[in-house]
Scaffold this active site. Structure first.
Site, PDB file in Angstrom:
ATOM      1  N   TYR A 261      77.994 100.266  19.401  1.00 37.37           N
ATOM      2  CA  TYR A 261      76.743  99.686  19.891  1.00 37.37           C
ATOM      3  C   TYR A 261      75.693 100.759  20.153  1.00 37.37           C
ATOM      4  O   TYR A 261      74.499 100.508  20.023  1.00 37.37           O
ATOM      5  CB  TYR A 261      76.975  98.939  21.212  1.00 37.37           C
ATOM      6  CG  TYR A 261      77.353  97.487  21.070  1.00 37.37           C
ATOM      7  CD1 TYR A 261      78.535  97.122  20.445  1.00 37.37           C
ATOM      8  CD2 TYR A 261      76.536  96.486  21.587  1.00 37.37           C
ATOM      9  CE1 TYR A 261      78.892  95.792  20.340  1.00 37.37           C
ATOM     10  CE2 TYR A 261      76.884  95.155  21.478  1.00 37.37           C
ATOM     11  CZ  TYR A 261      78.055  94.812  20.857  1.00 37.37           C
ATOM     12  OH  TYR A 261      78.404  93.490  20.754  1.00 37.37           O
TER      13      TYR A 261
ATOM     14  N   LYS B 246      92.407  99.896  17.818  1.00 34.95           N
ATOM     15  CA  LYS B 246      92.756  99.890  16.393  1.00 34.95           C
ATOM     16  C   LYS B 246      93.175 101.326  16.056  1.00 34.95           C
ATOM     17  O   LYS B 246      92.600 101.989  15.184  1.00 34.95           O
ATOM     18  CB  LYS B 246      91.534  99.422  15.574  1.00 34.95           C
ATOM     19  CG  LYS B 246      91.789  99.184  14.098  1.00 34.95           C
ATOM     20  CD  LYS B 246      92.603  97.933  13.807  1.00 34.95           C
ATOM     21  CE  LYS B 246      92.949  97.875  12.325  1.00 34.95           C
ATOM     22  NZ  LYS B 246      93.895  96.796  12.011  1.00 34.95           N
TER      23      LYS B 246
ATOM     24  N   ASP C 115      84.434  86.009  22.992  1.00 35.95           N
ATOM     25  CA  ASP C 115      83.930  84.745  22.424  1.00 35.95           C
ATOM     26  C   ASP C 115      85.111  83.890  21.980  1.00 35.95           C
ATOM     27  O   ASP C 115      85.148  82.685  22.205  1.00 35.95           O
ATOM     28  CB  ASP C 115      83.013  85.001  21.208  1.00 35.95           C
ATOM     29  CG  ASP C 115      81.532  84.976  21.576  1.00 35.95           C
ATOM     30  OD1 ASP C 115      81.217  85.337  22.731  1.00 35.95           O
ATOM     31  OD2 ASP C 115      80.701  84.602  20.726  1.00 35.95           O
TER      32      ASP C 115
HETATM   33  C1  IPM Z   1      77.200  89.534  24.636  1.00 36.96           C
HETATM   34  C2  IPM Z   1      76.217  89.315  23.522  1.00 36.96           C
HETATM   35  C3  IPM Z   1      75.458  90.600  23.249  1.00 36.96           C
HETATM   36  C4  IPM Z   1      76.458  91.662  22.830  1.00 36.96           C
HETATM   37  C5  IPM Z   1      74.329  90.458  22.216  1.00 36.96           C
HETATM   38  C6  IPM Z   1      73.326  89.387  22.614  1.00 36.96           C
HETATM   39  C7  IPM Z   1      73.631  91.771  21.949  1.00 36.96           C
HETATM   40  O1  IPM Z   1      76.869  88.845  22.391  1.00 36.96           O
HETATM   41  O2  IPM Z   1      76.759  89.862  25.757  1.00 36.96           O
HETATM   42  O3  IPM Z   1      78.393  89.365  24.418  1.00 36.96           O
HETATM   43  O4  IPM Z   1      76.785  91.783  21.644  1.00 36.96           O
HETATM   44  O5  IPM Z   1      76.917  92.387  23.691  1.00 36.96           O
HETATM   45 MG    MG Z   2      78.918  88.454  22.654  1.00 38.02          MG
END
Ligand code: IPM
Ligand code: MG
Length: 357
Positions: free
Chosen positions: A143, A190, A250
């Protein structure tokens, strides 16, 4: 009695609708338990770009740093999703906030309210009793590494980077949490492919020596993705890197029935930020149907973690539980057996929770 400054940062899309409800719940708690919460608001994301050209204006950042805690909504706008060439993007505001506030630990509790067993797409007998606490590292990894193009733009790269120190501090948070729970920690990486993961594993193994009472397991991320659905009850605390944590949480939201139920805490050395794990959901924005429970539960996490107000936090969780027991649902957690009169919009769901506070 506590006096605290809370900054409300609704952001984009349904962020506005759900934080409005989250704030009302904080207000109700302040009244009930005789605290004084002083609120301010700040812009981030698409709405901040529209107003100032900047996804995280300096003024917003300054307010965040000054406040005792932030109740956050969501960021994002579909107009950027299909425009890969956009130079300024709402998400840059979120990432900058995480970096500037040093929010290196993102805590995502995944727990199914019993009443929602049938709302998940996973079989109830596999789900019942699942209770996982994710620690996602939030300020490192792919990131935040160098990114760019070469070969006249025909090749792109994103560098994943971790330092020993970054892994150590998130590891300690996760081990500490495991100690207060079922004393099991699963570290996800990983390491069969990535050098960052080999450093990750090396550091976790070393820190594990300080926690002989915690049982540590190492898993590859692809296996974790499978096991979360196959046997979610095998997990207690999970610690992982930024990108893996983004994806796995998620996925794990399905264990809790819906993304609309999950709250998260982002903490570091200063102000903590509390937000639903769901996004800005522009497809339902302005329709008044968004599930406010993730924002309400984020307020509960805020009271517990940033202010140490455990009883207040539990009052909120119990109210949510009771509302679900009464059969009320928002659209995302309703099923074929939910009577239409029990399917509520954002505000009506908020009102049911408020009645119990
Ligand atoms: C999260 C979201 C963010 C991330 C996005 C909106 C940049 O998906 O907080 O999980 O990837 O961290
Ligand atoms: Mg997310």
């Amino acid at each position: 009695m506590a006096t605290k400054n809370i900054l409300i940062v609704p952001g984009d899309g349904i962020g506005q609708e759900v934080t409005t409800v989250g704030k009302k719940v904080l207000d109700a708690i302040a009244k009930k338990f005789n605290h004084e919460f002083i609120y301010d608001e700040a812009l981030i994301g698409h709405v901040a770009i529209e107003a100032t050209g900047n996804p995280l204006p300096d003024e917003s950042l300054a307010k965040m740093k000054k406040s005792d805690a932030v109740l956050f909504g969501a960021v994002g706008h579909p107009k950027y999703d299909n425009d890969p060439s956009a130079k300024v993007r709402p998400e840059q505001g979120l990432l900058k906030m995480r970096k500037e506030l040093g929010l290196y630990a993102n805590i995502r509790p995944i727990k199914l309210f019993d009443e929602l067993l049938s709302a998940s797409s996973i079989k109830p007998e596999i789900l019942k009793g699942a209770d996982i606490l994710f620690f996602r590292e939030l300020t490192g990894d792919i990131y935040f590494g160098e990114k760019g193009r070469k070969n006249n733009g025909d090749t792109a790269f994103d560098v994943a980077e971790y330092s020993r120190y970054e892994v150590e501090r998130i590891a300690r948070k996760a081990f500490d949490a495991a100690r207060t729970r079922r004393k099991k920690l699963c570290s996800v990486d990983k390491a069969n492919v990535l050098e960052t993961s080999r450093l990750w594993r090396e550091v976790i193994q070393k820190i594990a020596l300080e926690y002989p009472d915690v049982e540590i397991e190492h898993q590859f991320v692809d296996a974790t993705a499978m096991l979360l659905i196959k046997d979610p009850r095998r997990f207690d605390v999970v610690v992982t890197a930024n990108l893996f944590g983004d994806i796995l949480t998620d996925e794990a939201s399905q264990i809790a029935g819906s993304m609309g139920m999950l709250a998260s805490a982002s903490i570091g050395d200063g102000t903590g930020v509390y937000e639903p794990i769901h996004g800005s959901a522009h497809d339902i924005t302005g329709k008044g149907v968004a599930n406010p429970l993730a924002s309400i539960l984020s307020a509960a996490l805020l009271l517990d973690i940033s202010f140490g107000l455990k009883e207040e936090s539990e009052a909120i969780i119990n109210a949510v539980d009771a509302v679900l027991k009464q059969g009320f649902r928002t659209r995302d957690i309703a099923d074929a057996n939910t009577p239409t009169e029990k399917i509520l919009g954002t505000n009506a769901m908020g009102e049911e929770v408020l009645k119990l506070l």
